[in-house]
Design an enzyme around this catalytic site. Structure first.
Site, PDB file in Angstrom:
ATOM      1  N   GLU A   1     -10.274  -4.973  13.271  1.00 36.89           N
ATOM      2  CA  GLU A   1     -11.159  -5.382  12.183  1.00 36.89           C
ATOM      3  C   GLU A   1     -11.322  -6.898  12.215  1.00 36.89           C
ATOM      4  OE1 GLU A   1      -9.528  -3.886   8.566  1.00 36.89           O
ATOM      5  OE2 GLU A   1     -10.171  -1.838   8.957  1.00 36.89           O
TER       6      GLU A   1
ATOM      7  N   ASP B   1      -3.234  -3.163   7.669  1.00 39.25           N
ATOM      8  CA  ASP B   1      -4.423  -3.860   8.145  1.00 39.25           C
ATOM      9  C   ASP B   1      -4.483  -5.275   7.575  1.00 39.25           C
ATOM     10  OD1 ASP B   1      -4.862  -1.235   8.928  1.00 39.25           O
ATOM     11  OD2 ASP B   1      -7.024  -1.416   8.726  1.00 39.25           O
TER      12      ASP B   1
ATOM     13  N   CYS C   1      -2.053   3.161   3.049  1.00 36.04           N
ATOM     14  CA  CYS C   1      -2.947   2.231   3.740  1.00 36.04           C
ATOM     15  C   CYS C   1      -3.931   2.960   4.647  1.00 36.04           C
ATOM     16  CB  CYS C   1      -2.135   1.207   4.527  1.00 36.04           C
ATOM     17  SG  CYS C   1      -3.114  -0.195   5.143  1.00 36.04           S
ATOM     18  N   ASP C   2      -4.930   2.212   5.073  1.00 38.50           N
ATOM     19  CA  ASP C   2      -6.174   2.731   5.637  1.00 38.50           C
ATOM     20  C   ASP C   2      -6.041   3.899   6.603  1.00 38.50           C
ATOM     21  OD1 ASP C   2      -6.854   0.461   4.287  1.00 38.50           O
ATOM     22  OD2 ASP C   2      -7.972  -0.462   5.909  1.00 38.50           O
ATOM     23  N   LYS C   3      -5.249   3.768   7.658  1.00 44.66           N
ATOM     24  CA  LYS C   3      -5.275   4.765   8.728  1.00 44.66           C
ATOM     25  C   LYS C   3      -4.454   5.998   8.401  1.00 44.66           C
ATOM     26  CE  LYS C   3      -7.801   1.803  10.637  1.00 44.66           C
ATOM     27  NZ  LYS C   3      -7.668   0.860   9.527  1.00 44.66           N
TER      28      LYS C   3
ATOM     29  N   CYS D   1      -5.177  -1.994  -1.264  1.00 35.17           N
ATOM     30  CA  CYS D   1      -6.125  -3.062  -1.592  1.00 35.17           C
ATOM     31  C   CYS D   1      -7.168  -2.607  -2.604  1.00 35.17           C
ATOM     32  CB  CYS D   1      -6.793  -3.582  -0.329  1.00 35.17           C
ATOM     33  SG  CYS D   1      -5.624  -4.331   0.831  1.00 35.17           S
TER      34      CYS D   1
ATOM     35  N   CYS E   1       0.816  -1.226   0.000  1.00 32.45           N
ATOM     36  CA  CYS E   1       0.000   0.000   0.000  1.00 32.45           C
ATOM     37  C   CYS E   1       0.843   1.267   0.000  1.00 32.45           C
ATOM     38  CB  CYS E   1      -0.918   0.009   1.214  1.00 32.45           C
ATOM     39  SG  CYS E   1      -1.614  -1.605   1.621  1.00 32.45           S
TER      40      CYS E   1
ATOM     41  N   SER F   1     -13.301  -4.741   8.117  1.00 33.91           N
ATOM     42  CA  SER F   1     -12.594  -4.282   6.926  1.00 33.91           C
ATOM     43  C   SER F   1     -13.605  -3.849   5.888  1.00 33.91           C
ATOM     44  CB  SER F   1     -11.743  -5.422   6.368  1.00 33.91           C
ATOM     45  OG  SER F   1     -11.366  -5.151   5.041  1.00 33.91           O
TER      46      SER F   1
END
Length: 557
Positions: free
Chosen positions: A445, A82, A123-125, A195, A50, A471
């Site tokens: 998650e 994640d 990535c996500d955060k 992702c 990511c 997720s």
């Protein structure tokens, strides 16, 4: 605004000679130090696809800043994958990392007196954390997302990491061989990028474009596409324009902008994590966003994007269809967006959406008169289990009611063991508690569990509820963010094995079928669990974190 409104304090005058000497030791000249100093917050890390390519993009951002008359200074922060940590103790670090990333960006920008900042995220955060830091500082700045990964190809079919998670359940159920699982594992993630479905990273990327903190059309370009380098360079010019005007986060992050972002999540079938993150960003900006706003906006917003996890296509296909500007234009045409909202380009939401170029005949984003579903995917439920609310994502394929016996698990690992050892039966309601922001700590998650349930063939017959998170790749009747959480003495802590749980999506209800007196008695007997971590970062986080209904932000009591 003086373009060097902050950095003069560290570079100008006789008394700053020692600081200038130190800057010169690493190659900065007097001419460099006379210019505005722009921080480049790079979330590069060598642990995941990511963020793996972000050094390249940050270099391009710095080139753009220099070309536009600024002096860039790059700094790094952290990131937690994640996808890699899912189902392990490491996943507890994910949401905690959001606060650490925001704190670290804020600390460096305040400490080094940067005049503006560009945050390069993956990535996500890292995405909401960057927005939270900008909101706290009200410093001219923008967010550039590193981009989605390309889909993998498995036996002629596009696949993403979601397929691998679900294949684990299929393998456990004897429906996929070890060799087939390895074959899928080897091709699912072909290169760098986040992702590939409309999971949390791509959902929050969409949010950043529609809320106005990212230039519209920039984030959706895939990670390894040559155009990504071009837009990274252009971010240098844009941040210098932000500084010159000036345009501040408070000018962009208005209530109207948050409503535009929520509409974007609803119409793309985005991740439930967007609820948590948008509430957190709003709290940092001082905008009065509440969890019910998500319900109101989702109810009036059609589902238009046919994207994984529930749909057919991946995020890279949105770019081929014309990108997020096409979605913005759909929302504007339907009078579901605030066109006057300002963006970091200095142009309004309506002006940016008006520049959309849709690919003729594209199948990814449905026309307004043929929505995939008349309402968006986010539903906020309440009831005696979740008086502060909880979140479920409905793609249109799930059943809308479920009544069944509660199967109680005090951790994700216990639930995962039960699923993979075939202890969960059709009709059950899997309850995973003590995984909330404080109780986890870190609100893990549950993709491992939810994907295993789907892989076992129980996705249409089992419901799951948790005070943890899901997720963006989760699908099925899975209810998260149950608030208050068990560790705070929320009603989910009072559920017993075998209690009948009733879920009604149309009525927006989540209830246990016991009387109020019994529930009160059970809660009166409840005792707070001992902290799982007596010291260190998890202990500090657990002591400061607020409820998921407030975005799980950390705040002094």
């Amino acid at each position: 605004m003086d373009p060097k409104h902050r950095s003069r304090g560290i570079t100008d005058g006789r008394d700053r000679a020692p600081a200038r000497a130190m800057f010169k030791a690493i190659g900065f000249s007097d001419d460099d130090l006379r210019k505005p100093i722009i921080g480049v917050a790079n979330t590069w890390i060598e642990t995941m696809p990511c963020n793996f390519h972000l050094r390249r993009l940050s270099a391009k951002v710095k080139e753009g800043i220099r070309a536009a008359g600024g002096t860039p200074m790059e700094f790094n922060t952290i990131a937690i994958s994640d996808g890699e940590t899912m189902g392990t103790e490491g996943m507890k670090a994910s949401l905690v990392s959001r606060e650490v990333i925001a704190d670290s960006i804020e600390l460096v920008c305040r400490g080094q007196l940067f005049d503006a900042v560009v945050c390069v995220v993956g990535c996500d955060k890292t995405i909401p954390a960057a927005a939270m830091a900008l909101a706290r500082m009200n410093l001219p700045g923008l967010v550039l997302y590193g981009g989605t990964i390309a889909p993998g190809v498995y036996r002629g079919k596009d696949v993403t990491i979601q397929d691998v998670f679900e294949a684990v359940g299929a393998n456990a159920a004897g429906k996929m061989t070890d060799a087939e699982l390895l074959e899928l594992e080897n091709v699912a993630c072909p290169n760098a990028g986040a992702c590939g479905g409309q999971y949390t990273a791509n959902t929050m990327s969409t949010v950043m474009e529609l809320i106005g903190l990212s230039p519209m059309g920039f984030n959706g370009i895939p990670a390894m596409d040559p155009r990504k380098d071009e837009v990274a360079f252009r971010c240098g010019e844009i941040v210098m324009n932000l500084l010159a005007k000036p345009i501040l986060p408070k000018d962009v992050l208005t209530h109207s902008a948050f409503e535009n972002a929520i509409a974007g999540v609803a119409c793309t079938g985005g991740s439930t994590n967007a609820v948590l993150h948008l509430l957190a960003i709003a709290r940092e900006m001082g905008v009065s966003l509440v969890i019910e706003d998500f319900q109101k906006i989702s109810e009036r917003t059609p589902l238009l994007a046919n994207l994984k996890p529930a749909g057919k296509y991946v995020a890279a296909d949105v770019d081929k269809a014309g990108g997020i500007p096409v979605i913005a234009k759909r929302l504007l045409d339907a009078k579901l967006a605030h066109g006057a909202a300002l963006t970091v380009t200095g142009r309004s939401f309506a002006e940016e959406a008006g520049a959309a170029v849709e690919t003729p005949g594209q199948p990814v984003i449905a026309p307004l008169d043929q929505p995939l579903k008349k309402t968006g995917g986010l539903v906020i439920l309440h009831g005696n289990i979740a008086p502060e609310g909880c979140v479920v994502k409905i793609s249109g394929h799930e059943r809308l009611t479920h009544r069944g016996p509660a199967r109680i698990f005090e951790s994700e690992e216990a639930a995962m063991s039960a699923v993979t050892s075939k202890q969960i039966k059709a009709g059950d309601v899997v309850v995973i508690r003590n995984e909330g922001p404080k109780g986890g700590p870190g609100m893990r998650e549950m993709l491992g569990v939810t994907a295993a349930i789907v892989g076992e063939g129980l996705g249409d017959a089992v419901a799951l509820l948790t005070d943890g998170r899901f997720s963006g790749a989760t699908r099925g009747l899975m209810i998260g963010h149950v608030s208050p959480e068990a560790a705070l003495g929320g009603p989910i802590a009072a559920l017993h094995e075998g209690d009948t749980v009733h879920i009604d999506i149309n009525q927006r209800k989540l209830e246990v079928e016991i009387n109020d007196a019994t529930l009160r008695h059970r809660l009166a007997e409840w005792k707070a669990p001992k902290p799982k971590y007596p010291a260190g970062v998890f202990a500090k986080y657990a002591a400061l974190v607020r409820s998921a209904s407030e975005g799980a932000i950390t705040k002094p009591q």
